[in-house]
Design a protein around this motif. Sequence first.
Motif, short mmCIF file in Angstrom:
data_model
loop_
_atom_site.label_atom_id
_atom_site.label_comp_id
_atom_site.label_asym_id
_atom_site.label_seq_id
_atom_site.Cartn_x
_atom_site.Cartn_y
_atom_site.Cartn_z
N ALA A 169 0.84 -1.19 0.00
CA ALA A 169 0.00 0.00 0.00
C ALA A 169 0.88 1.25 0.00
O ALA A 169 2.09 1.18 0.16
CB ALA A 169 -0.92 -0.01 1.22
N THR A 173 -1.74 7.54 0.49
CA THR A 173 -3.09 7.15 0.10
C THR A 173 -3.84 6.51 1.26
O THR A 173 -5.02 6.79 1.50
CB THR A 173 -3.04 6.16 -1.09
N TYR A 177 -7.35 7.87 2.81
CA TYR A 177 -8.52 7.02 3.00
C TYR A 177 -8.84 6.86 4.48
O TYR A 177 -10.02 6.81 4.88
CB TYR A 177 -8.29 5.63 2.39
N ASP A 374 -8.12 -3.55 -3.07
CA ASP A 374 -7.26 -2.37 -2.91
C ASP A 374 -6.43 -2.54 -1.63
O ASP A 374 -6.99 -2.69 -0.54
CB ASP A 374 -8.12 -1.11 -2.80
N ASN A 376 -4.71 -0.47 0.12
CA ASN A 376 -4.91 0.60 1.11
C ASN A 376 -6.17 0.35 1.93
O ASN A 376 -6.19 0.57 3.15
CB ASN A 376 -5.01 1.96 0.40
N ASP A 434 -14.85 1.45 -1.13
CA ASP A 434 -14.59 0.43 -2.14
C ASP A 434 -15.54 0.54 -3.32
O ASP A 434 -15.20 0.15 -4.45
CB ASP A 434 -14.70 -0.96 -1.51
N ILE A 437 -13.83 3.41 -5.55
CA ILE A 437 -12.40 3.37 -5.90
C ILE A 437 -12.15 2.33 -6.97
O ILE A 437 -12.64 1.21 -6.87
CB ILE A 437 -11.56 3.08 -4.64
#
Length: 437
Positions: A169, A173, A177, A374, A376, A434, A437
């Motif tokens: 990650a 970012t 988030y 993702d 992150n 989610d 993104i």
Amino acid sequence: MAIAAVVIAILILVVLITGVKLNPFLAFLVSSICAAVMLGIPLDKIPGTIEAGIGAMLGSLAIILCLGAMFGKLVAESGAAQQISSSLMRWCGKNYITWALMLTGFIVGIPLFYNVGFVLLVPLVFSVMHQTKLPAVYLGIALLAPLSVTHGFLPPHPSPVALIPQFGADMGTTLFYGFLVAIPTMILAGPIFSSTLKSIHSVPLATFKPTDLPAEKLPGIANSFITALLPVLLIALSSIAVYAMPAPIAQAPITKFISNSMLVLMVALAIATYTLGVKQGMSISKVMAIYGDAIKDIAVILLIVAGAGALKQVMVVSGVSDQLAHSLENIDINPLILAWLIATVIRIALGSATVAGLTAAGIVAPIIPLTGADPNLMVLAIGAGSLMCSHVNDSGFWMYKEYFNLSLKDTFKSWSLMETIIGVAGLIGVLVLDMFI
């Protein structure tokens, strides 16, 4: 057999920590050796595997964790945290006192590790209680909710910092988030939830009556706020700058060097050394003594992180991580929810949010490239799960109970429910992100 070995190893870890009361680092070492034997790693390769896991984990984290601890300790010792809290109290007034406490917990909680922030800020609650005659639990939950949120979601706290490199990650970012998830979560678990707790009666122990620095010895308001938020500001600015630059410049060695999280934290610490240390009349030797104490404060955390690295390496070398990833690949469940569930189960079993996050990360890391999740958001999902259902095996549970002088029933009704609200709301926030993104 391989999956069964993982389950047995985690059960051994649980029993050693909760039943035998073994130090978590030693428990990780024992469970790692047991797992390695059960998974068929040659006996002569086991010590090297454990050493490699510890080295790989600490190699990328020790500097950031130590720099973060030094920074937070200086914010506390210089009086900047006290200045931030007292200023917010004056600005918000009695009608919005819980919102002021929430902002205090959030701002001060970003640079401070959880236990340090708890010990530093809870006496503030008792001071406000005596001034306003409002219930201690009503005030305390509003302050402690953001402390938990920052601990689970935001760098430079141990679990998110450890998960970021494991998942590939990005620090900036994840931080961005994390803010998007943290703000509504702490509002719900803080001022909104605390408004339902006014009937809980608490007479805090006199032992914890606060001793404040005189106003003339505190750093200025602007100095306190700006310096405390400096790591976040610098990390955010460096990330934005990299994204805004043309690709050739963003990929240049000098750009990668100056935007590295380690360097950013070093710059923030250097500035804080002057603004909260030298400028406030401290000698360099005094500031260095504060930094030395900070390292002592996080020594146990570093060892826990190292132990988790050993167990993770055993899983990687044995190949069980890949087997587990492929078996989970066929389960019809969102990988973010799966990661959250695994972290939640380990949190309930072990109590420690940091241990829960790190252990869950070692299990779910291999499924990220297979599912396209993702990374992150994975960090945040595990962070949310690692805060769930705090109960009698969590040190934070007992710190809260004893500081506020509560019964077990009232501790469950306030503290445990607050942590569960954070975990559930955090997951919902991750799933909403989610979708976009």
